[in-house]
Design a protein around this motif. Structure first.
Motif, PDB file in Angstrom:
ATOM      1  N   ASN A   7      26.248 -19.718  -1.365  1.00 60.08           N
ATOM      2  CA  ASN A   7      27.363 -19.828  -0.433  1.00 60.08           C
ATOM      3  C   ASN A   7      27.914 -18.448  -0.082  1.00 60.08           C
ATOM      4  O   ASN A   7      28.061 -17.584  -0.940  1.00 60.08           O
ATOM      5  N   LEU A   8      28.252 -18.272   1.188  1.00 55.84           N
ATOM      6  CA  LEU A   8      28.945 -17.069   1.620  1.00 55.84           C
ATOM      7  C   LEU A   8      30.420 -17.379   1.783  1.00 55.84           C
ATOM      8  O   LEU A   8      30.795 -18.440   2.262  1.00 55.84           O
ATOM      9  N   SER A   9      31.264 -16.443   1.435  1.00 57.08           N
ATOM     10  CA  SER A   9      32.691 -16.605   1.630  1.00 57.08           C
ATOM     11  C   SER A   9      33.034 -16.628   3.109  1.00 57.08           C
ATOM     12  O   SER A   9      32.453 -15.920   3.906  1.00 57.08           O
ATOM     13  N   ARG A  10      33.999 -17.442   3.474  1.00 58.58           N
ATOM     14  CA  ARG A  10      34.459 -17.451   4.858  1.00 58.58           C
ATOM     15  C   ARG A  10      35.311 -16.221   5.170  1.00 58.58           C
ATOM     16  O   ARG A  10      35.755 -16.042   6.298  1.00 58.58           O
ATOM     17  N   ARG A  11      35.538 -15.363   4.180  1.00 64.40           N
ATOM     18  CA  ARG A  11      36.236 -14.112   4.474  1.00 64.40           C
ATOM     19  C   ARG A  11      35.489 -13.297   5.514  1.00 64.40           C
ATOM     20  O   ARG A  11      36.061 -12.475   6.203  1.00 64.40           O
ATOM     21  N   GLY A  12      34.184 -13.540   5.621  1.00 66.24           N
ATOM     22  CA  GLY A  12      33.392 -12.801   6.591  1.00 66.24           C
ATOM     23  C   GLY A  12      33.590 -13.271   8.011  1.00 66.24           C
ATOM     24  O   GLY A  12      33.140 -12.623   8.949  1.00 66.24           O
ATOM     25  N   PHE A  13      34.295 -14.368   8.179  1.00 65.21           N
ATOM     26  CA  PHE A  13      34.395 -14.956   9.504  1.00 65.21           C
ATOM     27  C   PHE A  13      35.629 -14.402  10.199  1.00 65.21           C
ATOM     28  O   PHE A  13      36.639 -15.056  10.362  1.00 65.21           O
ATOM     29  N   CYS A  14      35.538 -13.130  10.636  1.00 62.38           N
ATOM     30  CA  CYS A  14      36.692 -12.431  11.182  1.00 62.38           C
ATOM     31  C   CYS A  14      37.295 -13.148  12.371  1.00 62.38           C
ATOM     32  O   CYS A  14      38.506 -13.222  12.520  1.00 62.38           O
ATOM     33  N   LEU A  15      36.460 -13.675  13.261  1.00 68.44           N
ATOM     34  CA  LEU A  15      36.969 -14.318  14.458  1.00 68.44           C
ATOM     35  C   LEU A  15      37.909 -15.442  14.096  1.00 68.44           C
ATOM     36  O   LEU A  15      38.983 -15.590  14.674  1.00 68.44           O
ATOM     37  N   SER A  70      32.240  -8.283   7.645  1.00 76.70           N
ATOM     38  CA  SER A  70      32.333  -7.296   8.725  1.00 76.70           C
ATOM     39  C   SER A  70      31.887  -7.921  10.032  1.00 76.70           C
ATOM     40  O   SER A  70      30.785  -7.681  10.522  1.00 76.70           O
ATOM     41  N   GLY A  71      32.742  -8.760  10.605  1.00 79.56           N
ATOM     42  CA  GLY A  71      32.355  -9.441  11.828  1.00 79.56           C
ATOM     43  C   GLY A  71      31.334 -10.504  11.533  1.00 79.56           C
ATOM     44  O   GLY A  71      31.506 -11.337  10.638  1.00 79.56           O
ATOM     45  N   GLY A  72      30.209 -10.483  12.260  1.00 82.09           N
ATOM     46  CA  GLY A  72      29.166 -11.462  12.010  1.00 82.09           C
ATOM     47  C   GLY A  72      28.459 -11.202  10.700  1.00 82.09           C
ATOM     48  O   GLY A  72      28.432 -10.080  10.181  1.00 82.09           O
ATOM     49  N   ASN A  73      27.864 -12.242  10.144  1.00 84.10           N
ATOM     50  CA  ASN A  73      27.095 -12.094   8.910  1.00 84.10           C
ATOM     51  C   ASN A  73      25.908 -11.167   9.142  1.00 84.10           C
ATOM     52  O   ASN A  73      25.202 -11.266  10.149  1.00 84.10           O
ATOM     53  N   MET A  74      25.684 -10.268   8.203  1.00 88.57           N
ATOM     54  CA  MET A  74      24.566  -9.339   8.226  1.00 88.57           C
ATOM     55  C   MET A  74      23.570  -9.744   7.152  1.00 88.57           C
ATOM     56  O   MET A  74      23.912 -10.483   6.225  1.00 88.57           O
ATOM     57  N   TRP A 117      24.163  -8.783  21.655  1.00 86.15           N
ATOM     58  CA  TRP A 117      24.924  -7.589  22.034  1.00 86.15           C
ATOM     59  C   TRP A 117      26.369  -7.568  21.557  1.00 86.15           C
ATOM     60  O   TRP A 117      27.000  -6.506  21.574  1.00 86.15           O
ATOM     61  N   HIS A 118      26.951  -8.671  21.117  1.00 84.08           N
ATOM     62  CA  HIS A 118      28.386  -8.727  20.837  1.00 84.08           C
ATOM     63  C   HIS A 118      28.827  -7.686  19.803  1.00 84.08           C
ATOM     64  O   HIS A 118      28.114  -7.405  18.845  1.00 84.08           O
ATOM     65  N   PHE A 119      30.047  -7.197  20.003  1.00 81.99           N
ATOM     66  CA  PHE A 119      30.538  -6.063  19.223  1.00 81.99           C
ATOM     67  C   PHE A 119      30.615  -6.345  17.733  1.00 81.99           C
ATOM     68  O   PHE A 119      30.430  -5.435  16.915  1.00 81.99           O
ATOM     69  N   ASP A 120      30.886  -7.592  17.336  1.00 81.29           N
ATOM     70  CA  ASP A 120      30.999  -7.880  15.904  1.00 81.29           C
ATOM     71  C   ASP A 120      29.631  -7.947  15.220  1.00 81.29           C
ATOM     72  O   ASP A 120      29.558  -8.133  14.002  1.00 81.29           O
ATOM     73  N   HIS A 121      28.574  -7.745  15.997  1.00 80.43           N
ATOM     74  CA  HIS A 121      27.216  -7.681  15.454  1.00 80.43           C
ATOM     75  C   HIS A 121      26.551  -6.327  15.705  1.00 80.43           C
ATOM     76  O   HIS A 121      25.560  -6.009  15.050  1.00 80.43           O
ATOM     77  N   GLY A 254      25.518 -16.865  12.212  1.00 77.22           N
ATOM     78  CA  GLY A 254      26.310 -15.728  12.668  1.00 77.22           C
ATOM     79  C   GLY A 254      27.671 -15.696  12.006  1.00 77.22           C
ATOM     80  O   GLY A 254      28.202 -14.634  11.690  1.00 77.22           O
ATOM     81  N   HIS A 255      28.248 -16.881  11.784  1.00 78.80           N
ATOM     82  CA  HIS A 255      29.564 -17.012  11.157  1.00 78.80           C
ATOM     83  C   HIS A 255      29.569 -18.255  10.287  1.00 78.80           C
ATOM     84  O   HIS A 255      28.897 -19.244  10.580  1.00 78.80           O
ATOM     85  N   GLY A 256      30.339 -18.202   9.211  1.00 80.26           N
ATOM     86  CA  GLY A 256      30.396 -19.321   8.291  1.00 80.26           C
ATOM     87  C   GLY A 256      29.445 -19.126   7.125  1.00 80.26           C
ATOM     88  O   GLY A 256      28.845 -18.070   6.939  1.00 80.26           O
TER      89      GLY A 256
END
Length: 322
Positions: A7-15, A70-74, A117-121, A254-256
């Motif tokens: 599981n990834l933390s939703r802390r990464g979901f800046c939007l 940091s924005g979208g998940n990397m 292209w989006h800035f959070d990625h 990308g998020h979540g």
């Protein structure tokens, strides 16, 4: 490995984290442009929050780890060939991304793939290039990053990226295959989906795929109509994702939170169901306000409607495309 093992933390979901107050205040009844323009620009809010954001590392398999915060998940593939990243996060998070990368090993950073292209990625492109990363993307990502690009629903004009932040390796067709650290890495262009520049990155031996913003796990998505996105494109990408994976595939959204095939199916079914409901209401002559009042998303709101893209806003986005 079960879902809860990675599981990834939703802390990464800046939007979502940053938009919540705005949507709570407006009830989601403003137009997308009005909502995103409310108070301080959401883009500015996200960048400011990233300056203090923590990076969470989740190790998956095959030398692949996921970063959230940091924005979208990397994600990053580590091995003797060096580090390969998918997506660049937001520049203000650089010190914590550098720390997270160093904790995975001393290998140099030599490849970066932009999912779109989006800035959070893609905001971190320039500093990662300065560390030695060659940047690869779909030609439409380069198209948007090379010129000033406006996203109407964010009420924001993005300036052109500097030359040092631009992709220099472009996909030559809809599919491309790379070899790195013992992984066969399959890149595939979706066609217009979330934007007109989205690609998936599939690490075949590890059976791990990064599908970026064609999948927002457990939340309603933003659809960027300004640069080629549409509700129908999101659905087509969702169908492609379901067909691409098996029951053992680890899916990085990308998020979540990190997901799997079951999550992709639930996401696709949600998109299809809401599109059908909204299209019927629009065909019956309902205005967008009347369509929102009819609550066409109600069946899915308990799972997907608790973050920044509120049920009302997602209804507006769907209405725009049907």
């Amino acid at each position: 490995m079960t879902k809860h093992d990675y599981n990834l933390s939703r802390r990464g979901f800046c939007l979502c984290c940053l938009g919540g107050a705005t949507f709570a205040a407006t009830g989601g009844w403003l137009s997308p442009a009005e909502t995103f323009a409310a108070a301080k620009s959401l883009v500015v809010q996200i960048r400011e929050a990233a300056a203090a954001a923590e990076i969470t590392t989740t190790k998956l398999r095959g030398g692949i780890s996921a970063f959230s915060g940091s924005g979208g998940n990397m994600c990053v593939l580590v091995g003797d060939d060096g580090k390969l990243l998918v997506d660049a996060g937001i520049t203000a998070t650089r010190p914590r991304i550098e720390k997270a990368l160093a904790e995975l090993g001393p290998q140099p950073i030599n490849h970066l793939i932009n999912s779109h292209w989006h800035f959070d990625h893609a905001d971190g492109n320039e500093w990662l290039n300065s560390e030695g990363a060659m940047i690869m993307a779909h030609p439409n990502t380069l198209k948007h990053l090379t010129v000033a690009t406006r996203v109407e629903d964010w009420d924001f004009d993005f300036p052109a990226f500097p030359k040092s932040a631009l992709p220099t390796m472009l996909m030559k067709g809809d599919e491309e295959t790379l070899k790195h650290n013992g992984q066969t890495i399959a890149l595939k262009y979706y066609g217009p989906a979330h934007t007109d520049s989205d690609i998936s990155v599939f690490f075949q031996e590890a059976n791990v795929v990064h599908v970026a913003d064609t999948f927002w796990n457990g939340v309603y998505p933003f659809i960027d109509y300004s640069t080629g996105g549409s509700i129908d494109g999101q659905i087509q990408a969702a169908e492609a994702n379901v067909k691409m994976v098996d029951d053992q595939t680890i899916v990085i959204p990308g998020h979540g939170e990190i997901g799997n095939k079951k999550d992709l199916i639930a996401w696709r079914d949600m998109l299809v169901g809401i599109r059908e409901n909204v299209a019927k209401l629009k065909k019956d002559g309902r205005s967008v306000e009347e369509t929102i009042a009819a609550k066409p998303t109600a069946k899915w709101d308990p799972v997907f409607g608790n973050w920044a893209i509120s049920p009302a806003l997602f209804t507006r986005l769907a209405y725009e495309g049907v």
